[in-house]
Design a protein around this motif. Structure first.
Motif, mmCIF file in Angstrom:
data_model
loop_
_atom_site.group_PDB
_atom_site.id
_atom_site.type_symbol
_atom_site.label_atom_id
_atom_site.label_comp_id
_atom_site.label_asym_id
_atom_site.label_seq_id
_atom_site.Cartn_x
_atom_site.Cartn_y
_atom_site.Cartn_z
ATOM 1 N N GLU A 168 0.614 -1.223 0.049
ATOM 2 C CA GLU A 168 -0.050 0.035 -0.098
ATOM 3 C C GLU A 168 0.815 1.095 -0.108
ATOM 4 O O GLU A 168 0.287 2.604 -0.264
ATOM 5 C CB GLU A 168 -0.944 0.071 1.104
ATOM 6 N N ALA A 169 2.132 1.156 0.231
ATOM 7 C CA ALA A 169 3.230 2.406 0.333
ATOM 8 C C ALA A 169 3.734 2.323 -0.850
ATOM 9 O O ALA A 169 4.561 3.546 -1.047
ATOM 10 C CB ALA A 169 3.912 2.111 1.790
ATOM 11 N N GLU A 170 3.814 1.567 -1.840
ATOM 12 C CA GLU A 170 4.702 1.505 -2.950
ATOM 13 C C GLU A 170 4.554 2.873 -3.768
ATOM 14 O O GLU A 170 5.543 3.209 -4.392
ATOM 15 C CB GLU A 170 4.587 0.286 -3.665
ATOM 16 N N ASN A 171 3.336 3.143 -3.845
ATOM 17 C CA ASN A 171 3.271 4.514 -4.692
ATOM 18 C C ASN A 171 3.711 5.817 -4.261
ATOM 19 O O ASN A 171 4.121 6.723 -4.883
ATOM 20 C CB ASN A 171 1.630 4.857 -4.909
ATOM 21 N N GLY A 172 4.418 5.788 -2.917
ATOM 22 C CA GLY A 172 5.002 7.011 -2.214
ATOM 23 C C GLY A 172 6.463 6.762 -2.366
ATOM 24 O O GLY A 172 7.036 7.662 -2.041
ATOM 25 N N TRP A 173 7.125 5.901 -2.983
ATOM 26 C CA TRP A 173 8.462 5.607 -3.230
ATOM 27 C C TRP A 173 8.881 5.799 -4.756
ATOM 28 O O TRP A 173 8.380 5.171 -5.629
ATOM 29 C CB TRP A 173 8.941 4.301 -2.715
ATOM 30 N N HIS A 174 9.980 6.704 -4.799
ATOM 31 C CA HIS A 174 10.285 6.956 -6.144
ATOM 32 C C HIS A 174 11.852 7.244 -6.162
ATOM 33 O O HIS A 174 12.698 7.647 -5.254
ATOM 34 C CB HIS A 174 9.749 8.331 -6.623
ATOM 35 N N PHE A 175 12.416 6.389 -7.265
ATOM 36 C CA PHE A 175 13.929 6.336 -7.292
ATOM 37 C C PHE A 175 14.251 7.012 -8.787
ATOM 38 O O PHE A 175 13.953 6.764 -9.765
ATOM 39 C CB PHE A 175 14.307 4.836 -7.397
ATOM 40 N N LEU A 176 15.016 8.135 -8.789
ATOM 41 C CA LEU A 176 15.309 9.173 -9.796
ATOM 42 C C LEU A 176 16.974 8.712 -10.393
ATOM 43 O O LEU A 176 17.587 8.783 -9.734
ATOM 44 C CB LEU A 176 14.724 10.364 -9.773
ATOM 45 N N VAL A 177 16.919 9.049 -11.760
ATOM 46 C CA VAL A 177 18.062 9.517 -12.289
ATOM 47 C C VAL A 177 18.109 10.817 -13.046
ATOM 48 O O VAL A 177 16.924 10.979 -13.445
ATOM 49 C CB VAL A 177 18.835 8.422 -13.276
ATOM 50 N N GLY A 178 19.452 11.399 -13.112
ATOM 51 C CA GLY A 178 19.115 12.816 -13.868
ATOM 52 C C GLY A 178 20.575 12.980 -14.421
ATOM 53 O O GLY A 178 21.653 12.292 -14.409
ATOM 54 N N SER A 179 20.589 14.359 -15.222
ATOM 55 C CA SER A 179 21.695 14.685 -15.980
ATOM 56 C C SER A 179 22.672 15.321 -14.973
ATOM 57 O O SER A 179 22.319 15.597 -13.860
ATOM 58 C CB SER A 179 21.229 15.828 -16.995
ATOM 59 N N GLU A 180 23.942 15.444 -15.490
ATOM 60 C CA GLU A 180 24.699 15.983 -14.302
ATOM 61 C C GLU A 180 24.472 17.312 -13.942
ATOM 62 O O GLU A 180 24.702 17.524 -12.731
ATOM 63 C CB GLU A 180 26.146 15.818 -15.118
#
Length: 267
Positions: A168-180
């Motif tokens: 039920e909590a998974e929608n609240g977890w986010h793992f991001l990558v991005g430009s330098e």
């Protein structure tokens, strides 16, 4: 003279009543705090303490310009764009809806040591803490390594969601990558300094978790790889601007203050 005596007597009674009321209020405050922090108030906010500063002439070359300068009260740029675990471009502001505080961490997903300990500590903390991700708060991890991919972020997130064990909590977890450029911009806003060690083939960095208000203002820095559920909960209540926490928890913030030297809330 009788009237004067009566006035003086009434004044004395009023003063005594005021003193008694103040005493009763103090007892009520202690009682509420005792209920809130059962069973052990003294141990409730113990956590890993930040490493004490080291004279610059003794800092190893590998650790020069590495660390954190706190920017409490500063607002991060919610317009910065990143790529999420679904390989979609997102603005940071999509995770700040104005209602829930956000727990943030700048790590990297291929880190062989410290980042794993930090994320493991966060998982352990929220599993024991009151509240549910995606409902009471959100969690956003951002990779400091601009070469990492969304596929790696997906794998890392899946591993941690399995460990969390709260569908039920998974929608609240986010793992991001991005430009330098965007990673550096965000790191600079948090005062987070890191650098690549070409000999060891890994980043030199510290472990810090940030608690940010629903509008993107940096509210609290939690140093180290683990901290008590009570410390995190109080940090979220503090950052929520009234959206999270019971009356008792919000009342307790008038009595507790965050002690950076101890990395916990103290009276």
């Amino acid at each position: 003279s009788i009237t004067k005596n009566k006035v003086a007597d009434d004044a004395a009674k009023l003063a005594a009543f005021g003193a008694k009321a103040e005493y009763l209020f103090m007892k009520l405050r202690v009682l509420i705090l005792s209920i809130l922090t059962l069973p052990t108030l003294a141990l409730a906010y113990e956590t890993a303490q930040p490493t004490s500063s080291v004279p610059s002439d003794k800092i190893p070359v590998e650790l020069e310009n590495v660390g954190v300068t706190e920017h409490l009260g500063a607002k991060i740029d919610l317009g910065l764009t990143f790529t999420n675990e679904d390989n979609k471009e997102v603005k940071l502001g999509e995770y700040f809806g104005g209602k829930r505080p956000v727990i943030m961490a700048i790590v990297y997903y291929s880190c062989p040591n410290l980042c794993n300990f930090q994320l493991n500590g966060l998982i352990d903390t929220v599993k024991k803490m009151k509240g549910v991700g995606g409902k009471d708060y959100d969690v956003v991890a951002v990779s400091m390594d601009h070469t990492e991919t969304a596929a790696l972020a997906t794998t890392k997130r899946a591993n941690y969601m399995k460990e969390l064990g709260q569908p039920e909590a998974e929608n609240g977890w986010h793992f991001l990558v991005g430009s330098e450029a965007n990673v550096k911009a965000l790191a600079d806003q948090f005062g987070f300094k890191f650098k690549w060690n070409d000999v060891r083939k890994e980043f030199a960095h510290s472990a810090v978790t940030y608690v940010v208000t629903p509008n993107g203002v940096i509210s609290r820095y939690l140093h180290g790889i683990e901290y008590s559920p009570e410390t995190m909960r109080m940090a979220l209540v503090e950052a929520s601007e009234g959206h999270v926490g019971s009356f008792i928890e919000q009342f307790a913030l008038f009595c507790f203050q965050f002690n950076p030297a101890k990395n916990k809330y103290t009276l």
